[in-house]
Design an enzyme around this catalytic site. Structure first.
Site, PDB file in Angstrom:
ATOM      1  N   CYS A 177       0.838  -1.204   0.000  1.00 45.66           N
ATOM      2  CA  CYS A 177       0.000   0.000   0.000  1.00 45.66           C
ATOM      3  C   CYS A 177       0.876   1.258   0.000  1.00 45.66           C
ATOM      4  O   CYS A 177       1.566   1.543   0.981  1.00 45.66           O
ATOM      5  CB  CYS A 177      -0.902  -0.035   1.228  1.00 45.66           C
ATOM      6  SG  CYS A 177      -1.848   1.476   1.507  1.00 45.66           S
TER       7      CYS A 177
ATOM      8  N   CYS B 221      -0.014   3.901   2.680  1.00 50.44           N
ATOM      9  CA  CYS B 221       0.425   3.410   3.994  1.00 50.44           C
ATOM     10  C   CYS B 221       1.891   3.755   4.213  1.00 50.44           C
ATOM     11  O   CYS B 221       2.285   4.196   5.296  1.00 50.44           O
ATOM     12  CB  CYS B 221       0.240   1.899   4.100  1.00 50.44           C
ATOM     13  SG  CYS B 221      -1.458   1.346   3.941  1.00 50.44           S
TER      14      CYS B 221
END
Length: 169
Positions: free
Chosen positions: A94, A97
């Site tokens: 991600c 993230c």
């Protein structure tokens, strides 16, 4: 019978309005400045974590303040903690993230002793993620006294996250 005349189709109104695109010019006429790669963004210089946000070395050192939590240790580490706890749900694949990691590390350093910052890899700890209804990442949960107090979904600015944390300290 009258003589046949050749009729050529008229270009019509749409032909006059065709857009011209600047990239259809010869490649030699393009300036080299259009091929410059984008410059990296500088970290924000204001807010609660400004002292460490501008230095990359501080982010790396602050990463020691962010721990990983798993399903087996969740109740003890998060729910049993006496201080406020920030838990970031993330996954290695991600991108947003990964953008939040230095921000959370800076918060951990700035609020050392008052806030505990942890991460949960949702790929490896699906039980915890499903228990708290995590449907998208990054998701940040803030706990105090064993109760979930706030949920932040998506990547946000360091100042906004610091303001959210300040409400629970």
């Amino acid at each position: 019978m009258p003589a046949a005349t050749a009729i050529s189709p008229s270009p019509g109104p749409s032909a006059a309005r065709r857009p011209t695109y600047p990239l259809h010019r010869a490649a030699s006429s393009l300036s080299p400045s259009c091929f410059n790669p984008p410059q990296p963004r500088r970290p924000p210089t204001g807010g609660a974590v400004a002292a460490s946000a501008g230095r990359r070395v501080a982010c790396c050192k602050a990463a020691d303040h962010v721990g990983d939590v798993e399903e087996q240790t969740w109740d003890e580490v998060v729910l049993g903690c006496e201080t406020a706890v920030l838990v970031a749900f993330w996954a290695p694949w991600c991108g947003p993230c990964r953008l939040m990691h230095p921000i959370i590390a800076d918060l951990a350093k700035a609020y050392a002793g008052r806030l505990r910052c942890l991460r949960v890899n949702t790929d490896e700890n699906q039980e915890v993620a499903s228990r708290y209804g995590i449907r998208s990442i990054p998701t940040i949960l803030i706990f105090k006294d064993g109760e979930r107090k706030e949920t932040v979904i998506g990547a946000i600015a360091d100042t906004a996250l610091a303001a959210t944390v300040d409400r629970f300290l």
